[in-house]
Design a protein around this motif. Structure first.
Motif, PDB file in Angstrom:
ATOM      1  N   PRO A 165      -4.071  -2.287  51.373  1.00  0.00           N
ATOM      2  CA  PRO A 165      -4.977  -1.826  52.428  1.00  0.00           C
ATOM      3  C   PRO A 165      -5.962  -2.895  52.888  1.00  0.00           C
ATOM      4  N   ASP A 168      -3.818  -4.686  55.187  1.00  0.00           N
ATOM      5  CA  ASP A 168      -3.050  -3.783  56.033  1.00  0.00           C
ATOM      6  C   ASP A 168      -1.627  -4.296  56.240  1.00  0.00           C
ATOM      7  N   GLY A 248     -23.107   7.983  55.906  1.00  0.00           N
ATOM      8  CA  GLY A 248     -22.391   6.985  55.112  1.00  0.00           C
ATOM      9  C   GLY A 248     -22.928   6.830  53.699  1.00  0.00           C
ATOM     10  N   VAL A 251     -20.885   6.027  50.387  1.00  0.00           N
ATOM     11  CA  VAL A 251     -20.450   4.696  49.937  1.00  0.00           C
ATOM     12  C   VAL A 251     -21.089   4.364  48.591  1.00  0.00           C
ATOM     13  N   ARG A 281     -14.053  -5.201  55.183  1.00  0.00           N
ATOM     14  CA  ARG A 281     -13.979  -5.023  56.639  1.00  0.00           C
ATOM     15  C   ARG A 281     -13.404  -3.660  56.985  1.00  0.00           C
ATOM     16  N   ARG A 282     -12.415  -3.217  56.216  1.00  0.00           N
ATOM     17  CA  ARG A 282     -11.834  -1.901  56.488  1.00  0.00           C
ATOM     18  C   ARG A 282     -12.860  -0.798  56.239  1.00  0.00           C
ATOM     19  N   LEU A 283     -13.727  -1.005  55.249  1.00  0.00           N
ATOM     20  CA  LEU A 283     -14.790  -0.030  55.016  1.00  0.00           C
ATOM     21  C   LEU A 283     -15.708   0.035  56.232  1.00  0.00           C
ATOM     22  N   LEU A 285     -14.963  -0.614  59.317  1.00  0.00           N
ATOM     23  CA  LEU A 285     -14.262   0.079  60.403  1.00  0.00           C
ATOM     24  C   LEU A 285     -14.245   1.581  60.160  1.00  0.00           C
ATOM     25  N   ARG A 286     -14.080   1.963  58.912  1.00  0.00           N
ATOM     26  CA  ARG A 286     -14.039   3.388  58.579  1.00  0.00           C
ATOM     27  C   ARG A 286     -15.400   4.043  58.838  1.00  0.00           C
ATOM     28  N   LEU A 287     -16.483   3.311  58.561  1.00  0.00           N
ATOM     29  CA  LEU A 287     -17.821   3.861  58.762  1.00  0.00           C
ATOM     30  C   LEU A 287     -18.161   4.032  60.235  1.00  0.00           C
ATOM     31  N   GLY A 288     -17.599   3.156  61.081  1.00  0.00           N
ATOM     32  CA  GLY A 288     -17.896   3.241  62.514  1.00  0.00           C
ATOM     33  C   GLY A 288     -19.379   3.106  62.770  1.00  0.00           C
ATOM     34  N   ALA A 307     -13.807  -4.812  64.678  1.00  0.00           N
ATOM     35  CA  ALA A 307     -14.121  -3.565  65.379  1.00  0.00           C
ATOM     36  C   ALA A 307     -13.817  -3.688  66.867  1.00  0.00           C
TER      37      ALA A 307
END
Length: 318
Positions: A165, A168, A248, A251, A281-283, A285-288, A307
Motif C-alpha cells: 500500500p 500502491d 482525524g 490517527v 503520503r497515503r495517510l 490522502l486518506r485524511l483529505g 493530492a
C-alpha cells in the motif's frame, strides 16, 4: 526454530495436561521439557487463560505465573465431562468440517480431525445431523495461511505476488518464511530474497502464492518481541509531524507516536517516527481536509503534490 500454528496448538494442548499433573511447576523446567524458550512459554501462558470449556466465556483456564512458577487455580473446575449446548455443538462441528477442507493441512492432522468430528457428531445426535446442512467457505486469506503454515513445516520457499500500500503496487518476490503471528491482522515474517532483508507480510495483501521446491534457508535471526505491537519506531527514525482536525483524531489511536498536542480547533498535532516517511503520503490522502503533514517540509510538499495529482485524475474522470 520457527514454530507453525498447528505445532503451537499441539504444544499448548500438551501443556495443559503437563501443568495439571505438576502444580507450581518452575518456568525453567517446563520450557526445558517442551524444548522452547522461557519467552515462548510465557507467550503460551498468556493465551491459555483465554481458553476453556465454553464458547460463552465461562470455565476459562485460570492459569498464571509469577515469572518463576506456574499456577493453575481451577484444574478441577474444567476437568468435568464437557457438555455442549446445541448451538455450541453446531458451531464446533461446522468449524471442524471447514478446517478439515483447508489446503496445506497435514494429512495426519486432517484424519485426526475427521475422526474427532465423527465422534462429536455421534454424541450430538440430532444436532449433529442438523449441522451437516451448514457449511463455511474460507476467504482467500485462509488458503494463504495454510500454504504459509505448510511452507514453514516443510521448510520450503514461497513465491508471492504482494500488494504494497505504501507504493500502491504489486510486486513479485521469493520469501523464506520464518513464522506466522497475529497482531490485529495475520502476518508472515520471512526473509525476502528480493530485498535480502527481513520483511513482514500481511496475509490479506497476498494476491497470489505458490510453494516452491527450493528449500527455505533464512539466516539465523533473533525473533522480534511483538508485545509492544507490530510497529515499533526506533529513536533514530525520521520525525514526522501531522496536524489533524477533529475527524482525524483516530490517527493517534492507530499510529505509535511520541506526542499528541491538543489544538484550538479540537484537532491534534501528532509527532511520530517512521523508518519510511514516504509511506505516510497515503495517510495524508486518506485524511483529505481533516489532516496534513507539516514536517519535514519535503514530505509535506510531496503529499501536497500527490493530492493535486489525485484530484486531477478525479476531475479528468468526470
Amino acid at each position: 526454530m520457527a514454530t507453525n500454528a498447528i505445532d503451537q496448538t499441539r504444544r499448548m494442548l500438551s501443556l495443559v495436561t503437563y501443568l495439571r499433573e505438576r502444580p507450581g511447576a518452575h518456568v525453567q523446567d517446563v520450557a526445558r521439557a517442551f524444548g522452547i524458550t522461557e519467552d515462548e512459554l510465557i507467550s503460551d501462558l498468556d493465551v491459555l487463560p483465554m481458553c476453556g470449556t465454553s464458547f460463552r466465556g465461562g470455565d476459562l483456564l485460570d492459569i498464571d505465573t509469577d515469572g518463576d512458577r506456574i499456577w493453575w487455580h481451577n484444574p478441577d473446575d474444567v476437568a468435568e465431562p464437557l457438555r455442549l449446548a446445541a448451538d455450541e455443538a453446531t458451531a464446533l462441528l461446522v468449524a471442524a468440517r471447514a478446517v478439515a477442507t483447508l489446503p496445506g493441512l497435514r494429512e495426519s492432522d486432517r484424519q485426526a480431525l475427521v475422526r474427532a468430528t465423527a465422534k462429536l457428531e455421534t454424541a450430538a445426535g440430532e444436532v449433529g445431523a442438523a449441522s451437516s446442512r451448514l457449511s463455511v467457505t474460507f476467504e482467500s486469506e485462509g488458503g494463504v495461511f495454510a500454504d504459509v503454515d505448510r511452507a514453514i513445516s516443510e521448510r520450503r520457499r514461497l513465491w508471492l505476488r504482494y500488494y504494497s500500500p505504501a507504493r500502491d503496487e504489486l510486486t513479485e518476490r521469493e520469501v523464506d518464511p520464518i513464522r506466522l503471528f497475529a497482531v490485529g491482522h495475520t502476518y508472515m515474517e520471512g526473509w525476502c530474497r528480493l530485498t535480502e532483508a527481513r520483511r513482514t507480510f500481511r496475509l490479506d495483501r497476498v494476491a497470489e502464492i505458490r510453494l516452491l521446491d527450493a528449500p527455505s534457508a533464512p539466516p539465523e535471526l533473533e525473533l522480534r518481541d511483538l508485545s509492544e505491537g507490530l510497529v515499533q519506531p526506533a529513536a533514530e527514525d525520521p520525525e514526522v509531524v501531522i496536524e489533524v482536525g477533529p475527524g482525524g483524531r483516530w490517527v493517534a489511536e492507530y499510529y505509535p507516536h511520541d506526542s499528541a498536542e491538543e489544538m484550538p480547533d479540537g484537532g491534534l498535532r501528532i509527532t511520530l517516527r517512521t523508518p519510511d516517511p514516504a509511506s505516510l503520503r497515503r495517510l495524508a490522502l486518506r485524511l483529505g481536509g481533516e489532516g496534513r503533514i507539516t514536517s519535514p517540509p519535503e514530505l509535506a510538499e510531496s503529499a501536497r503534490l500527490a493530492a493535486r495529482e489525485a484530484l486531477a485524475v478525479y476531475d479528468g474522470a468526470l
